[in-house]
Scaffold this active site. Structure first.
Site, mmCIF file in Angstrom:
data_model
loop_
_atom_site.group_PDB
_atom_site.id
_atom_site.type_symbol
_atom_site.label_atom_id
_atom_site.label_comp_id
_atom_site.label_asym_id
_atom_site.label_seq_id
_atom_site.Cartn_x
_atom_site.Cartn_y
_atom_site.Cartn_z
ATOM 1 N N CYS A 180 27.929 2.556 45.442
ATOM 2 C CA CYS A 180 26.845 2.245 44.504
ATOM 3 C C CYS A 180 26.471 3.538 43.779
ATOM 4 O O CYS A 180 27.184 4.523 43.882
ATOM 5 C CB CYS A 180 25.648 1.615 45.218
ATOM 6 N N ASN A 181 25.377 3.539 43.068
ATOM 7 C CA ASN A 181 24.992 4.734 42.316
ATOM 8 C C ASN A 181 24.732 5.935 43.211
ATOM 9 O O ASN A 181 25.249 7.016 42.979
ATOM 10 C CB ASN A 181 23.755 4.468 41.457
#
Length: 102
Positions: free
Chosen positions: A7-8
């Site tokens: 994810c980020n």
């Protein structure tokens, strides 16, 4: 089997990692699952069997698939509904199916 969630920042998927680990433990499966930020994925390509992208980094799918092809692991994006509900069992099932299609 080694599953890498991306994810980020690697934080939002940590809840999902716990849910997936619970499901794997209940099923007595030997699976390692980690969450990493997308810019750190390159550091885990040697260990990965499956790379799953969170919805917030789905735009990197083609780039990550290329990385997977070059390094021998499967890549796909996590279903947004399963991700949002932290449905670890369904996401674990997805990863297992991906690994079994080698």
């Amino acid at each position: 089997m080694n599953i890498v969630l991306c994810c980020n920042a690697g934080m939002s998927t940590s809840i999902l990692v716990n849910k997936m680990q619970e499901s794997a433990k209940e099923r007595e499966l030997d699976i390692d699952i980690i969450a990493v930020p997308s810019n750190d994925v390159i550091n885990y390509v040697e260990e990965a069997d499956v790379l799953l992208l969170g919805p917030q980094v789905r735009y990197q799918l083609q780039q990550m698939k290329k990385l997977g092809e070059e390094n021998g692991f499967k890549v796909d994006a996590i279903n947004s509904v399963h991700y949002g509900m932290a449905n670890g069992e369904e996401i674990l099932n997805m990863a297992i199916k991906m690994a079994d299609t080698e």
